[in-house]
Design an enzyme around this catalytic site. Structure first.
Site, PDB file in Angstrom:
ATOM      1  N   ASP A  64       0.819  -1.214   0.000  1.00 27.19           N
ATOM      2  CA  ASP A  64       0.000   0.000   0.000  1.00 27.19           C
ATOM      3  C   ASP A  64       0.853   1.263   0.000  1.00 27.19           C
ATOM      4  O   ASP A  64       2.009   1.236   0.419  1.00 27.19           O
ATOM      5  CB  ASP A  64      -0.890   0.037   1.257  1.00 27.19           C
ATOM      6  CG  ASP A  64      -2.012  -0.988   1.201  1.00 27.19           C
ATOM      7  OD1 ASP A  64      -1.983  -1.855   0.316  1.00 27.19           O
ATOM      8  OD2 ASP A  64      -2.908  -0.913   2.072  1.00 27.19           O
ATOM      9  N   ASP A  65       0.240   2.355  -0.433  1.00 32.20           N
ATOM     10  CA  ASP A  65       0.741   3.742  -0.271  1.00 32.20           C
ATOM     11  C   ASP A  65       1.734   4.221  -1.320  1.00 32.20           C
ATOM     12  O   ASP A  65       2.139   5.374  -1.309  1.00 32.20           O
ATOM     13  CB  ASP A  65       1.358   3.987   1.117  1.00 32.20           C
ATOM     14  CG  ASP A  65       0.368   3.726   2.244  1.00 32.20           C
ATOM     15  OD1 ASP A  65      -0.809   3.460   1.938  1.00 32.20           O
ATOM     16  OD2 ASP A  65       0.761   3.789   3.411  1.00 32.20           O
ATOM     17  N   HIS A 115      -6.184   3.079  -3.858  1.00 29.13           N
ATOM     18  CA  HIS A 115      -6.001   3.320  -2.414  1.00 29.13           C
ATOM     19  C   HIS A 115      -6.272   4.800  -2.105  1.00 29.13           C
ATOM     20  O   HIS A 115      -5.651   5.355  -1.193  1.00 29.13           O
ATOM     21  CB  HIS A 115      -4.584   2.904  -2.008  1.00 29.13           C
ATOM     22  CG  HIS A 115      -4.367   2.723  -0.537  1.00 29.13           C
ATOM     23  ND1 HIS A 115      -5.241   2.038   0.287  1.00 29.13           N
ATOM     24  CD2 HIS A 115      -3.356   3.135   0.280  1.00 29.13           C
ATOM     25  CE1 HIS A 115      -4.769   2.044   1.528  1.00 29.13           C
ATOM     26  NE2 HIS A 115      -3.643   2.712   1.561  1.00 29.13           N
ATOM     27  N   HIS A 119      -4.958   9.587   0.506  1.00 29.81           N
ATOM     28  CA  HIS A 119      -4.840   8.778   1.719  1.00 29.81           C
ATOM     29  C   HIS A 119      -5.479   9.434   2.952  1.00 29.81           C
ATOM     30  O   HIS A 119      -4.870   9.494   4.030  1.00 29.81           O
ATOM     31  CB  HIS A 119      -3.368   8.457   2.001  1.00 29.81           C
ATOM     32  CG  HIS A 119      -3.174   7.167   2.741  1.00 29.81           C
ATOM     33  ND1 HIS A 119      -3.237   7.091   4.120  1.00 29.81           N
ATOM     34  CD2 HIS A 119      -2.940   5.914   2.323  1.00 29.81           C
ATOM     35  CE1 HIS A 119      -3.025   5.836   4.493  1.00 29.81           C
ATOM     36  NE2 HIS A 119      -2.847   5.100   3.423  1.00 29.81           N
ATOM     37  N   HIS A 209       3.966  -2.149   2.981  1.00 29.09           N
ATOM     38  CA  HIS A 209       3.867  -0.787   2.448  1.00 29.09           C
ATOM     39  C   HIS A 209       5.110  -0.422   1.651  1.00 29.09           C
ATOM     40  O   HIS A 209       6.222  -0.802   2.022  1.00 29.09           O
ATOM     41  CB  HIS A 209       3.672   0.213   3.593  1.00 29.09           C
ATOM     42  CG  HIS A 209       2.362   0.063   4.301  1.00 29.09           C
ATOM     43  ND1 HIS A 209       2.162  -0.881   5.274  1.00 29.09           N
ATOM     44  CD2 HIS A 209       1.184   0.718   4.153  1.00 29.09           C
ATOM     45  CE1 HIS A 209       0.908  -0.797   5.709  1.00 29.09           C
ATOM     46  NE2 HIS A 209       0.292   0.171   5.045  1.00 29.09           N
TER      47      HIS A 209
HETATM   48 ZN   LIG Z   1      -2.427   3.146   3.215  1.00 31.81          ZN
END
Ligand SMILES: [Zn+2]
Length: 247
Positions: A64-65, A115, A119, A209
């Site tokens: 993620d991210d 995503h 965020h 991540h």
């Molecule tokens: Zn995230």
């Protein structure tokens, strides 16, 4: 009169008990039935997954991210070395900054998911604001790599009625996770890998991540995690493959 009263009292008590049972038990059953029905309807109506329903030793690695030039290329290199597919849940603003990394992920056979754009904590946003977060990220990914992500993971894995509604309106499948790689109490890559290997089960979705904050530890732990899971007989697949038997 006294004998009649003596007979009547237990009978009345019994009748009262029957009456109470008649009024309460069915109502509880009905309530229970309605609760179960609405829970099933909710789960059924909203496409949301926490794991793959399988007895095979397969897991999905998710990041993620990102994309983030500090960590994504290093992670792609490790995944290529071990010939492992993964799924990247991309943040739209990062996609706009580093579209070449999204193209590299797609070219290497990895899957990408949405995503959100920036965020945020989606629970604090309105439905139109959440819809914008999802749509703008879709556009960024389409412009970068020409693909439309079908999967969506809310930041912080938050869920709310609005998040579910926005995801449904955008025709996404929400994918949560079962095991998180990052663990601040465990300092070494080997300790992180041991923890994941201990918690793993068939169909698990592993969350790591590749952006937002310092992910040096994640990159260092990745080869250890891959080796530890492979040693236990696990195979890595994309989320789509992992979730194929879910419904
Ligand atoms: Zn995230």
């Amino acid at each position: 009169m006294i004998t009649v009263k003596r007979v009547q009292l237990p009978v009345l008590a019994l009748l009262a008990m029957v009456a109470v049972l008649l009024f309460t038990i069915p109502r509880q059953l009905i309530n229970h039935y309605l609760f179960v029905r609405s829970a099933i309807a909710l789960v059924d109506r909203v496409d949301i997954e926490w794991m793959g329903y399988t007895s095979q030793k397969v897991v999905a690695l998710t990041f993620d991210d990102g994309p983030d030039p500090r960590y994504t290329p290093a992670i792609l290199k490790i995944l290529a070395e071990y010939k492992i597919p993964a799924t990247f849940f991309l943040v739209g603003t990062n996609v706009r900054r580093h579209p070449e990394l999204v193209r590299a992920e797609i070219a290497a056979g990895h899957q990408v998911g949405n995503h959100t754009l920036s965020h945020p904590h989606l629970r604090r946003l309105t439905l139109p604001q959440i819809e914008k977060q999802i749509a703008a990220t879709d556009r960024a990914i389409a412009e970068a790599a020409g693909v439309e992500p079908l999967l969506f993971r809310p930041p912080y894995e938050e869920l709310s009625e609005n998040i579910l509604a926005a995801s449904r309106l955008a025709r996404k499948k929400i994918v949560m996770s079962t095991i998180t790689v990052e663990h601040h109490v465990l300092p070494t890559p080997q300790q992180k890998a041991n923890r994941v290997a201990k918690m793993v089960f068939p169909g698990a979705i592993i969350l790591a991540h590749d952006g937002r904050v310092n992910r040096t530890d994640t990159v260092a732990a990745l080869p250890e995690i891959i080796r530890a899971l492979q040693a236990k007989g696990y195979r890595f697949v994309t989320l789509t493959e992992l979730l194929q038997h879910n419904r």
